[in-house]
Design a protein around this motif. Sequence first.
Motif, PDB file in Angstrom:
ATOM      1  N   GLY A 250      18.717 101.943  31.511  1.00 27.49           N
ATOM      2  CA  GLY A 250      17.341 102.439  31.675  1.00 27.49           C
ATOM      3  C   GLY A 250      16.432 101.928  30.576  1.00 27.49           C
ATOM      4  N   LEU A 251      17.024 101.411  29.492  1.00 28.23           N
ATOM      5  CA  LEU A 251      16.215 100.880  28.378  1.00 28.23           C
ATOM      6  C   LEU A 251      15.877  99.420  28.691  1.00 28.23           C
ATOM      7  CD1 LEU A 251      18.177 102.508  25.416  1.00 28.23           C
ATOM      8  CD2 LEU A 251      16.059 103.286  26.489  1.00 28.23           C
ATOM      9  N   SER A 252      15.068  99.253  29.684  1.00 26.69           N
ATOM     10  CA  SER A 252      14.881  97.912  30.235  1.00 26.69           C
ATOM     11  C   SER A 252      13.911  97.044  29.438  1.00 26.69           C
ATOM     12  CB  SER A 252      14.412  98.013  31.682  1.00 26.69           C
ATOM     13  OG  SER A 252      13.347  98.924  31.783  1.00 26.69           O
ATOM     14  N   ASN A 253      13.313  97.599  28.364  1.00 25.75           N
ATOM     15  CA  ASN A 253      12.453  96.777  27.503  1.00 25.75           C
ATOM     16  C   ASN A 253      12.895  96.777  26.044  1.00 25.75           C
ATOM     17  OD1 ASN A 253      10.174  95.536  29.030  1.00 25.75           O
ATOM     18  ND2 ASN A 253      10.061  97.633  29.784  1.00 25.75           N
ATOM     19  N   MET A 254      14.132  97.202  25.788  1.00 27.13           N
ATOM     20  CA  MET A 254      14.630  97.327  24.423  1.00 27.13           C
ATOM     21  C   MET A 254      14.784  95.982  23.745  1.00 27.13           C
ATOM     22  SD  MET A 254      15.951 100.015  22.734  1.00 27.13           S
ATOM     23  CE  MET A 254      17.684  99.782  22.420  1.00 27.13           C
ATOM     24  N   GLU A 266      34.984  98.967  19.974  1.00 30.82           N
ATOM     25  CA  GLU A 266      34.934  97.754  20.802  1.00 30.82           C
ATOM     26  C   GLU A 266      33.549  97.505  21.375  1.00 30.82           C
ATOM     27  OE1 GLU A 266      37.705  98.172  24.064  1.00 30.82           O
ATOM     28  OE2 GLU A 266      36.126  99.058  25.285  1.00 30.82           O
ATOM     29  N   VAL A 267      33.333  96.228  21.721  1.00 30.87           N
ATOM     30  CA  VAL A 267      32.092  95.848  22.396  1.00 30.87           C
ATOM     31  C   VAL A 267      32.457  95.556  23.837  1.00 30.87           C
ATOM     32  CG1 VAL A 267      30.166  94.243  22.453  1.00 30.87           C
ATOM     33  CG2 VAL A 267      31.277  94.754  20.278  1.00 30.87           C
ATOM     34  N   SER A 268      31.785  96.221  24.773  1.00 31.89           N
ATOM     35  CA  SER A 268      32.083  95.952  26.177  1.00 31.89           C
ATOM     36  C   SER A 268      30.804  95.950  26.998  1.00 31.89           C
ATOM     37  CB  SER A 268      33.033  97.013  26.739  1.00 31.89           C
ATOM     38  OG  SER A 268      32.318  98.189  27.018  1.00 31.89           O
ATOM     39  N   LYS A 269      30.869  95.266  28.130  1.00 36.45           N
ATOM     40  CA  LYS A 269      29.656  95.208  28.939  1.00 36.45           C
ATOM     41  C   LYS A 269      29.349  96.570  29.550  1.00 36.45           C
ATOM     42  CE  LYS A 269      31.754  93.437  33.212  1.00 36.45           C
ATOM     43  NZ  LYS A 269      31.726  92.315  34.172  1.00 36.45           N
ATOM     44  N   GLY A 270      30.325  97.437  29.574  1.00 38.07           N
ATOM     45  CA  GLY A 270      30.108  98.783  30.111  1.00 38.07           C
ATOM     46  C   GLY A 270      28.984  99.503  29.389  1.00 38.07           C
ATOM     47  N   TRP A 271      29.027  99.498  28.058  1.00 36.38           N
ATOM     48  CA  TRP A 271      27.952 100.215  27.352  1.00 36.38           C
ATOM     49  C   TRP A 271      26.717  99.354  27.107  1.00 36.38           C
ATOM     50  CZ3 TRP A 271      26.470  98.648  22.458  1.00 36.38           C
ATOM     51  CH2 TRP A 271      27.417  98.070  21.591  1.00 36.38           C
ATOM     52  N   LEU A 272      26.877  98.030  27.220  1.00 35.09           N
ATOM     53  CA  LEU A 272      25.701  97.154  27.060  1.00 35.09           C
ATOM     54  C   LEU A 272      24.926  96.988  28.376  1.00 35.09           C
ATOM     55  CD1 LEU A 272      27.275  94.392  24.782  1.00 35.09           C
ATOM     56  CD2 LEU A 272      25.422  95.931  24.155  1.00 35.09           C
ATOM     57  N   LEU A 275      20.801  96.376  29.128  1.00 37.09           N
ATOM     58  CA  LEU A 275      19.995  95.983  27.954  1.00 37.09           C
ATOM     59  C   LEU A 275      19.546  94.520  28.097  1.00 37.09           C
ATOM     60  CD1 LEU A 275      22.063  97.752  25.149  1.00 37.09           C
ATOM     61  CD2 LEU A 275      19.798  98.399  25.994  1.00 37.09           C
ATOM     62  N   LEU A 276      18.864  94.250  29.166  1.00 35.40           N
ATOM     63  CA  LEU A 276      18.558  92.863  29.546  1.00 35.40           C
ATOM     64  C   LEU A 276      17.605  92.153  28.602  1.00 35.40           C
ATOM     65  CD1 LEU A 276      18.311  93.413  33.388  1.00 35.40           C
ATOM     66  CD2 LEU A 276      19.938  91.898  32.223  1.00 35.40           C
ATOM     67  N   THR A 277      16.788  92.905  27.835  1.00 27.14           N
ATOM     68  CA  THR A 277      15.810  92.252  26.960  1.00 27.14           C
ATOM     69  C   THR A 277      16.206  92.377  25.485  1.00 27.14           C
ATOM     70  OG1 THR A 277      14.516  94.273  26.945  1.00 27.14           O
ATOM     71  CG2 THR A 277      13.888  92.622  28.553  1.00 27.14           C
ATOM     72  N   LYS A 301      19.399  87.653  26.225  1.00 27.73           N
ATOM     73  CA  LYS A 301      18.320  87.310  25.287  1.00 27.73           C
ATOM     74  C   LYS A 301      18.698  87.532  23.828  1.00 27.73           C
ATOM     75  CE  LYS A 301      14.670  87.059  28.379  1.00 27.73           C
ATOM     76  NZ  LYS A 301      14.036  88.190  29.020  1.00 27.73           N
ATOM     77  N   LEU A 302      19.925  87.928  23.581  1.00 26.84           N
ATOM     78  CA  LEU A 302      20.306  88.292  22.215  1.00 26.84           C
ATOM     79  C   LEU A 302      20.052  87.139  21.235  1.00 26.84           C
ATOM     80  CD1 LEU A 302      21.377  91.045  21.422  1.00 26.84           C
ATOM     81  CD2 LEU A 302      23.669  90.053  21.296  1.00 26.84           C
ATOM     82  N   ALA A 303      19.281  87.436  20.154  1.00 27.86           N
ATOM     83  CA  ALA A 303      18.946  86.408  19.163  1.00 27.86           C
ATOM     84  C   ALA A 303      19.697  86.652  17.858  1.00 27.86           C
ATOM     85  CB  ALA A 303      17.442  86.404  18.902  1.00 27.86           C
ATOM     86  N   GLU A 304      20.027  87.910  17.581  1.00 31.10           N
ATOM     87  CA  GLU A 304      20.716  88.202  16.326  1.00 31.10           C
ATOM     88  C   GLU A 304      21.811  89.238  16.587  1.00 31.10           C
ATOM     89  OE1 GLU A 304      18.154  88.966  12.924  1.00 31.10           O
ATOM     90  OE2 GLU A 304      19.647  90.408  12.220  1.00 31.10           O
TER      91      GLU A 304
END
Length: 353
Positions: A250-254, A266-272, A275-277, A301-304
């Motif tokens: 729902g955080l579509s502009n984060m 862990e890092v997983s696509k489930g919790w990410l 977060l498209l932006t 779009k991840l830059a950092e």
Amino acid sequence: MSAAKQLLLDAAKLPIVFLLFSGLEFTLGVGERACPSPCRCVGDQVDCSRLKLGKIPDNLPPWTVQLDLSHNRLQSLHGSLFTGLRLLSEIKLNNNELRSVPELGPCSTNVTLLSLANNRIPTISQEQLLAFHSLETLDLSNNNIGELKASSFPVLPLRNLFLSSNRISALESGCFQNLSGTLEVLRLSRNRLSSVPPKIFQLPNLLHLELNRNRVRRIDGLTFHGLHSLRSLKMQRNGLSRLMDGAFWGLSNMELLQLEYNNLTEVSKGWLYGLLTLQWLHLGHNAISRIRPDAWEFCPKLAELDLGSNQLVRLEESSFVGLSLLHQLHIGNNRISFIADGAFRGLAHLHTL
Ligand SMILES: *[C@@H]1O[C@H](CO)[C@@H](O)[C@H](O)[C@H]1NC(C)=O
Ligand SMILES: *[C@@H]1O[C@H](CO)[C@@H](O)[C@H](O)[C@H]1NC(C)=O
Ligand SMILES: *[C@@H]1O[C@H](CO)[C@@H](O)[C@H](O)[C@H]1NC(C)=O
């Protein structure tokens, strides 16, 4: 000869008249802008801060726009002292000994900024805030507020609400509903929240949300649903260990997500998911030992990316797949003993590793 020179010459011929005239003007000027002792005045600001005042000067001038009463010993205020301050717009009462939101009488109508930080206020209620029809910034940081109820806020045009460093342990459903049309910045860091009720933030204009230093261990799916304008979310130092699937959906502009100093593993696509932006993801100082394959599928779009000070042992071929726009990657202070061939393949824009 210029008009000014002529005037000076004329004045020199008539010294008494000149002095009388300028003397009169001087008196009038002071009369209009008299500054209540022992305060200091500059322009339309009246500064009565840091004077150990136990009560407010009773001759506050009617032209006051900004009034600073901070860093005194005020325990209560009488609204009658403010009658006539029709232009009052900003009032600072931070660092006093107030035990409730003060009643400012009719002048509350035009106040846009009210700072009550660093007082002893234990509750907030609609009745106390109802008269502040123009309030845009309310600072209640560093007080003793224990909960936010559905009845805490009337309809207000608030844009900035600062509630950090209180004792807030509960957010009642609907507590922000009356602020939903305007709120842009909400600070709730250093409180006692152990959970964030799903969909509690129905704030379509909110840009920045701070929840650092609470006690939230787990975030369920859809928790932040209702925040589609949000640009930054800060949740450092919560002891977070579980992020459920769709936690940030729902955080579509984060753009910025700060989760440092937690207990994530862990890092997983489930919790990410969703977060498209997202551009900046800070996960330093956690306990991350695993990056799941396809983890970054929803964050193109991840830059950092900061994964420093974690427990990564292996960087697989899949570890950073999909991060084609990444500029900076921090993976210092881990226990990496294996780096697969091609682990960094596809990181076409990487500047800093
Ligand atoms: C609020 O401000 C307006 C214009 O700035 C003024 O006319 C009005 O009297 C003020 N209201 C109060 C209650 O002081
Ligand atoms: C919102 O504000 C109105 C009046 O301003 C009040 O009657 C109501 O109880 C408040 N709370 C909610 C959740 O609507
Ligand atoms: C992190 O998790 C471990 C094991 O699950 C636990 O022992 C530790 O106390 C946790 N740390 C924090 C800061 O919550």
